[in-house]
Motif scaffolding. Structure first.
Motif, PDB file in Angstrom:
ATOM      1  N   PRO A 129       0.841  -1.204   0.000  1.00 18.95           N
ATOM      2  CA  PRO A 129       0.000   0.000   0.000  1.00 18.95           C
ATOM      3  C   PRO A 129       0.869   1.244   0.000  1.00 18.95           C
ATOM      4  O   PRO A 129       2.014   1.232   0.447  1.00 18.95           O
ATOM      5  CB  PRO A 129      -0.793  -0.126   1.300  1.00 18.95           C
ATOM      6  CG  PRO A 129       0.035  -1.015   2.171  1.00 18.95           C
ATOM      7  CD  PRO A 129       0.717  -1.976   1.240  1.00 18.95           C
ATOM      8  N   SER A 130       0.336   2.332  -0.515  1.00 14.71           N
ATOM      9  CA  SER A 130       1.074   3.588  -0.585  1.00 14.71           C
ATOM     10  C   SER A 130       1.518   4.046   0.801  1.00 14.71           C
ATOM     11  O   SER A 130       0.709   4.162   1.726  1.00 14.71           O
ATOM     12  CB  SER A 130       0.189   4.669  -1.211  1.00 14.71           C
ATOM     13  OG  SER A 130       0.665   5.951  -0.900  1.00 14.71           O
ATOM     14  N   ALA A 131       2.819   4.324   0.930  1.00  9.20           N
ATOM     15  CA  ALA A 131       3.340   4.828   2.204  1.00  9.20           C
ATOM     16  C   ALA A 131       2.778   6.205   2.510  1.00  9.20           C
ATOM     17  O   ALA A 131       2.634   6.582   3.684  1.00  9.20           O
ATOM     18  CB  ALA A 131       4.862   4.876   2.155  1.00  9.20           C
ATOM     19  N   VAL A 132       2.466   6.970   1.470  1.00  9.94           N
ATOM     20  CA  VAL A 132       1.866   8.290   1.673  1.00  9.94           C
ATOM     21  C   VAL A 132       0.491   8.140   2.320  1.00  9.94           C
ATOM     22  O   VAL A 132       0.169   8.814   3.311  1.00  9.94           O
ATOM     23  CB  VAL A 132       1.765   9.052   0.339  1.00  9.94           C
ATOM     24  CG1 VAL A 132       0.899  10.301   0.488  1.00  9.94           C
ATOM     25  CG2 VAL A 132       3.160   9.424  -0.168  1.00  9.94           C
ATOM     26  N   LEU A 133      -0.328   7.253   1.782  1.00  9.81           N
ATOM     27  CA  LEU A 133      -1.684   7.091   2.309  1.00  9.81           C
ATOM     28  C   LEU A 133      -1.678   6.497   3.708  1.00  9.81           C
ATOM     29  O   LEU A 133      -2.453   6.921   4.573  1.00  9.81           O
ATOM     30  CB  LEU A 133      -2.509   6.229   1.355  1.00  9.81           C
ATOM     31  CG  LEU A 133      -2.732   6.820  -0.041  1.00  9.81           C
ATOM     32  CD1 LEU A 133      -3.579   5.869  -0.890  1.00  9.81           C
ATOM     33  CD2 LEU A 133      -3.388   8.191   0.027  1.00  9.81           C
TER      34      LEU A 133
END
Length: 386
Positions: free
Chosen positions: A334-338
């Protein structure tokens, strides 16, 4: 095809190609050569440097041409940190935000792995925003450099860069910002922003891939990463990419000429598109700051789907977009940003990002919004049948 992945790259503008063409053909000289062909190339390189400097509000000598945003980020973070550590070994900390591009994050991790730096990561709120309070708390004694991106490449959140840079300056800490996504949409005057270093990339602006620049404030110590012939005032060796520098300068000038007009127009189109997607897709969630965001980015999570499946269905319908950063394409994580924004990993894997250049039209986005609703419904229907 409706291309809505401009945050990954943009098509090269015809005006940029025309500006570059002489330096890809007859004017092929090496600007370091002392003959007429070399002198002509050197003059073009100097003019491009002056043009980029004008767009950034700095002196030409403060512009270092690079191969793109990734190199510029690496040179800023590693170069400033290593130079300061060499002068004072107690300067062995790097501050970054939790939502940085991998070019910044991995540069910081490199410093930790090979040069003994500690990496202090500033958390973000649910909108992906770095608050001044959280940033100030991370600025410990021994911080060599701090880096917070101007605008996020996945969710579009715009950071309060001027306020953060001021906090760093008051503590004597050089501040770098990755402005790769901001260029062409947001003001880049480095004096107004108060930054010591700023990175841009040509292919986000209608120039070819392989050209970029780093602004580095005069008297800011910088250890070069590439050694050799001493080009770029010793800060980045290698035969200069004259055509790339000319293309970057042309693209930046073109974007700057209509920046306010295009930013306002595209912001309105983005808002209408966002409203249409949220109305057409029950349960859809807009990610990123609702107000402080790039005109060009609308990113959503579609719980109950797979983001990759939605992407495939959209492409089948003629809409090209992405599931997040192009630099993480192919990753199952999963996106580390999200996740840094507090979005659960399972929901983060349903993310789809739509990003626009200045050529986007209302008709494109109206059609895309309908395609999104159909694609999500189709993916959910297939999942339910299984």
């Amino acid at each position: 095809m409706i291309f809505l992945d401009a945050a990954a790259t943009t098509p090269v503008r015809r005006e940029v190609l025309e500006a570059m063409w002489p330096y890809l053909t007859g004017e092929f000289g090496n600007p370091s050569s002392h003959h007429s062909l070399g002198e002509s190339a050197a003059a073009a390189l100097a003019a491009a440097r002056s043009s980029v400097a004008a767009a950034l509000g700095c002196r030409p000598g403060e512009v270092v041409f690079t191969s793109g945003g990734t190199e510029a980020d690496n040179l800023a973070v590693k170069g400033i940190a290593l130079a300061r550590q060499a002068m004072d070994p107690s300067l062995n900390r790097v501050v970054i935000s939790a939502v940085e591009h991998p070019a910044v994050e991995e540069s910081a991790r490199y410093l930790a792995k090979f040069h003994g730096f500690a990496v202090d990561v500033v958390p973000v709120d649910g909108n992906g925003l770095v608050t001044p309070g959280a940033f100030a708390a991370a600025l410990q004694p021994g911080t060599a450099v701090a880096s917070v991106m101007y605008a996020n490449n996945e969710v579009g959140t715009v950071q309060p860069v001027a306020a953060l840079a001021d906090l760093a300056r008051r503590r004597g800490i050089p501040f770098h910002t990755d402005a790769v996504q901001a260029a062409g949409w947001l003001p880049l005057d480095v004096r107004a922003l108060g930054v010591d270093a700023l990175s841009i990339s040509g292919h986000k602006l209608g120039a070819p891939k392989g050209c970029g620049a780093l602004y580095i404030r005069s008297r800011t110590s910088l250890e070069p990463l590439v050694h050799g012939g001493g080009q770029e005032r010793g800060r980045r060796s290698g035969t200069s990419n004259v055509a790339g520098a000319v293309g970057l300068a042309a693209a930046l000038a073109l974007a700057r000429a209509r920046q306010d007009e295009e930013a306002g127009r595209v912001s309105a189109l983005r808002d209408a598109f966002t409203a249409a997607v949220l109305a057409g897709v029950p349960g859809a969630e807009l990610t990123g700051h609702p107000v402080h965001r790039l005109p060009s980015v609308a990113s959503f999570c579609f719980p109950g789907t797979s983001g990759e499946s939605v992407l495939l269905e959209l492409e089948r319908q003629g809409v090209v977009c992405s599931s997040g950063s192009a630099c993480a394409a192919g990753s199952d994580e999963p996106s580390a940003v999200l996740t840094a924004m507090g979005i659960p990993a399972g929901v983060a894997q349903t993310a789809v990002r739509f990003s626009f250049d200045a050529s986007v039209s209302a008709e494109d986005l109206d059609a895309a919004a309908l395609a999104v609703a159909a694609a999500v419904a189709g993916v959910k229907g297939l999942a339910n049948r299984r």
